[in-house]
Write a protein that holds these residues in place. Structure first.
Motif, PDB file in Angstrom:
ATOM      1  N   MET A 134       0.874  -1.179   0.045  1.00  0.00           N
ATOM      2  CA  MET A 134       0.000  -0.075  -0.007  1.00  0.00           C
ATOM      3  C   MET A 134       0.880   1.100   0.045  1.00  0.00           C
ATOM      4  O   MET A 134       1.954   1.080   0.657  1.00  0.00           O
ATOM      5  N   GLU A 136       0.760   5.042   0.787  1.00  0.00           N
ATOM      6  CA  GLU A 136      -0.002   6.155   1.487  1.00  0.00           C
ATOM      7  C   GLU A 136       0.496   7.384   1.333  1.00  0.00           C
ATOM      8  O   GLU A 136       2.017   7.678   1.552  1.00  0.00           O
ATOM      9  N   THR A 149      -4.673   6.709   0.199  1.00  0.00           N
ATOM     10  CA  THR A 149      -4.062   5.497   0.367  1.00  0.00           C
ATOM     11  C   THR A 149      -4.466   4.931  -0.978  1.00  0.00           C
ATOM     12  O   THR A 149      -5.548   4.536  -1.444  1.00  0.00           O
ATOM     13  N   SER A 150      -3.364   3.925  -1.712  1.00  0.00           N
ATOM     14  CA  SER A 150      -3.645   3.257  -2.769  1.00  0.00           C
ATOM     15  C   SER A 150      -3.179   1.829  -2.700  1.00  0.00           C
ATOM     16  O   SER A 150      -2.025   1.746  -1.883  1.00  0.00           O
ATOM     17  N   THR A 151      -3.813   0.815  -2.901  1.00  0.00           N
ATOM     18  CA  THR A 151      -3.654  -0.627  -2.739  1.00  0.00           C
ATOM     19  C   THR A 151      -4.093  -1.637  -3.672  1.00  0.00           C
ATOM     20  O   THR A 151      -4.980  -1.072  -4.381  1.00  0.00           O
ATOM     21  N   ILE A 168      -3.976  -3.793   7.114  1.00  0.00           N
ATOM     22  CA  ILE A 168      -4.199  -2.186   6.702  1.00  0.00           C
ATOM     23  C   ILE A 168      -5.054  -1.666   7.946  1.00  0.00           C
ATOM     24  O   ILE A 168      -4.847  -0.419   8.060  1.00  0.00           O
ATOM     25  N   LEU A 181      -9.059   5.062   1.487  1.00  0.00           N
ATOM     26  CA  LEU A 181      -8.384   4.134   0.851  1.00  0.00           C
ATOM     27  C   LEU A 181      -9.005   3.646  -0.356  1.00  0.00           C
ATOM     28  O   LEU A 181     -10.080   3.601  -0.473  1.00  0.00           O
ATOM     29  N   GLY A 183      -8.668   1.001  -4.323  1.00  0.00           N
ATOM     30  CA  GLY A 183      -7.735   0.032  -4.607  1.00  0.00           C
ATOM     31  C   GLY A 183      -8.571  -1.073  -5.279  1.00  0.00           C
ATOM     32  O   GLY A 183      -9.760  -1.079  -5.316  1.00  0.00           O
TER      33      GLY A 183
END
Length: 263
Positions: A134, A136, A149-151, A168, A181, A183
């Motif tokens: 992830m 952030e 945040t990207s995951t 997470i 978040l 993703g």
């Protein structure tokens, strides 16, 4: 005397209005799996993203300087740098694996400057599976501070995804700033992994988003934390054929007073 009361009332209304505005944060966010640019040019993807005027964009399947056989038109390109250039946004990148002379991973675009950025590798119990992470960023959004945040979670194992979600959630549990978040969770809405997000605020709808040409499943999501204080103003799963995933765009409002704990 009447005029004095009238002006006092007007002053109080304006003051309360300013106070409310200062305690309310509005943000427009997007999540988009790019399929490593196989189906479109970076200029096309950037134009599509920019058309929705997002404040933040979580990106998955992002190449950097690769020589991928399936995408000869993207050979050697630094996706995040080019997307940032064409959208006029700031770009951040997190490598998850080395791939074909370059890198493969996740990224984000931001309308606002960042204070700090951190990449965290997610639990990886099955060593034969691809690593996941992830990314952030802590951002200055006017007078406010926000974490975006990207995951991209494991594609092979439901148990691994559930473990990654648990990690997470624990990671952000005590953050003092609001967190968003976005993703590709590689998990259906009824799965154990998504049920593990029950302490988060669901910030996207239930529309199917994959494959883009005939959507039959949902695996892309937006969530916000803490759970209290958030409200969805609008959310849309966008019809588009520039990737095999449909992008999601959501406008959110966060009332900071509503999220404060009462003792």
């Amino acid at each position: 005397m009447y005029s004095m009361k009238k002006y006092l009332l007007l002053f109080l209304c304006l003051t309360l209005g300013v106070a409310y505005a200062q305690d309310t944060l509005r943000v427009r966010v997007m999540t988009y799996n790019l399929r490593f640019g196989e189906l479109a040019s970076l200029e096309e993807l950037a134009h599509h993203i920019k058309s929705f005027k997002p404040d933040f964009v979580a990106l998955q399947e992002v190449d950097s300087k690769t020589d991928r056989k399936r995408t000869p038109h993207q050979k050697g390109k630094d996706f995040i740098s080019e997307l940032a250039y064409y959208t006029g946004m700031f770009g951040l990148y997190g490598k998850t694996i080395d791939y074909s002379t370059g890198y493969y991973g996740i990224g984000m675009l931001s309308k606002y400057p960042y204070i700090s950025v951190q990449k965290t590798m997610l639990p990886h119990p099955v060593k034969e599976h691809e690593r996941r992470a992830m990314l952030e960023g802590l951002f200055e959004m006017g007078n406010d501070t926000i974490v975006f945040t990207s995951t991209h979670l494991d594609v092979n194992s439901q148990e691994t995804r559930a473990e990654q979600i648990k990690f997470i959630t624990g990671h952000f549990k005590n953050y003092k700033y609001p967190v968003i978040l976005g993703g590709d969770f590689n998990a259906r809405h009824y799965s154990e992994a998504i049920r593990g997000m029950d302490s988060w605020f669901a910030a996207s709808n239930d529309d199917f988003g994959m494959p883009a040409w005939k959507p039959v499943i949902k695996i892309d999501y937006l969530f916000a934390y803490p759970q209290k204080g958030w409200r969805v103003i609008s959310t849309q799963t966008v019809r588009s054929l520039l990737s095999d995933h449909l992008p999601i765009i959501t406008e959110l409002e966060y009332v900071k007073e509503a999220s404060k704990k009462k003792y």
